[in-house]
Design an enzyme around this catalytic site. Sequence first.
Site, PDB file in Angstrom:
ATOM      1  N   LEU A 131      27.326  -7.890   2.335  1.00 54.41           N
ATOM      2  CA  LEU A 131      27.950  -6.808   2.975  1.00 54.41           C
ATOM      3  C   LEU A 131      27.077  -5.674   2.683  1.00 54.41           C
ATOM      4  O   LEU A 131      26.360  -5.381   1.802  1.00 54.41           O
ATOM      5  CB  LEU A 131      29.292  -6.539   2.043  1.00 54.41           C
ATOM      6  CG  LEU A 131      30.403  -7.596   2.105  1.00 54.41           C
ATOM      7  CD1 LEU A 131      31.612  -7.326   1.367  1.00 54.41           C
ATOM      8  CD2 LEU A 131      30.833  -7.710   3.549  1.00 54.41           C
ATOM      9  N   ASP A 132      27.158  -4.538   3.559  1.00 52.29           N
ATOM     10  CA  ASP A 132      26.542  -3.387   3.490  1.00 52.29           C
ATOM     11  C   ASP A 132      26.796  -2.892   2.107  1.00 52.29           C
ATOM     12  O   ASP A 132      27.874  -2.873   1.713  1.00 52.29           O
ATOM     13  CB  ASP A 132      26.704  -2.476   4.754  1.00 52.29           C
ATOM     14  CG  ASP A 132      26.160  -2.926   6.014  1.00 52.29           C
ATOM     15  OD1 ASP A 132      25.541  -3.812   6.147  1.00 52.29           O
ATOM     16  OD2 ASP A 132      26.727  -2.523   7.060  1.00 52.29           O
ATOM     17  N   MET A 133      25.985  -1.937   1.808  1.00 53.96           N
ATOM     18  CA  MET A 133      26.214  -1.297   0.242  1.00 53.96           C
ATOM     19  C   MET A 133      27.382  -0.398   0.367  1.00 53.96           C
ATOM     20  O   MET A 133      28.137  -0.625  -0.354  1.00 53.96           O
ATOM     21  CB  MET A 133      24.977  -0.519  -0.040  1.00 53.96           C
ATOM     22  CG  MET A 133      25.007   0.302  -1.045  1.00 53.96           C
ATOM     23  SD  MET A 133      23.266   1.368  -1.571  1.00 53.96           S
ATOM     24  CE  MET A 133      24.039   2.105  -3.014  1.00 53.96           C
TER      25      MET A 133
END
Length: 212
Positions: free
Chosen positions: A53-55
């Site tokens: 997942l994106d940060m």
Amino acid sequence: MSEVSVVYADDTLLVLDKPAGLLSVPGKGDDKQDCLSRRVQQRHAEARVVHRLDMATSGLLVMALGAGAQRTLNAAFAKRAVHKRYVAVVDGLLTSPDADWAVIDLPILLDWPNRPRRIIDVQGKPSCTRWRVLQHNPTAQTTRLELEPVTGRSHQLRVHLQALQHPILGDALYGTPASQTKADRLLLHASRLELTHPVSGQALVFTSEPPF
């Protein structure tokens, strides 16, 4: 595992609820070594990354325990046999042209001079997102959406919503100045994960309520 909530665990896999602001895997530089995968591996040395997942995105993420489980889960993701849904809040009042699910089918390309940004470009990889409206907020001029990525490109949901001119609130990469100031984080959360257990073959469904 500080700040990492374990939703499910057995001898084969872990399902985690990642907080916003934590990297999924290490980045480049000493300041980007703290991440979900390393925190998990401190307790489960055999834990292996399957997807990310994106940060700035929160929510459900699965890790494999061991190489065999990783291979099986990687294959399931490649075959699109793992189904994910997200909840997002976007700027403006977005109305679906269809009664239920609508589709964004636009190719995505890495914007190389401005990486890690992505752009819509005919030379990009085919990318498809299903979406539907959950709720409008006329006072705030925002729309809560449920999103289902059919493909799994980097930043896909964020780029596709920007393409509709309804960026996700709090998106520092793809938002407008107005949409960025409407939230103190990216309002994107991986809320549902469906997969087949690599060993038992059991259908597993996990859910996580958005913290916004």
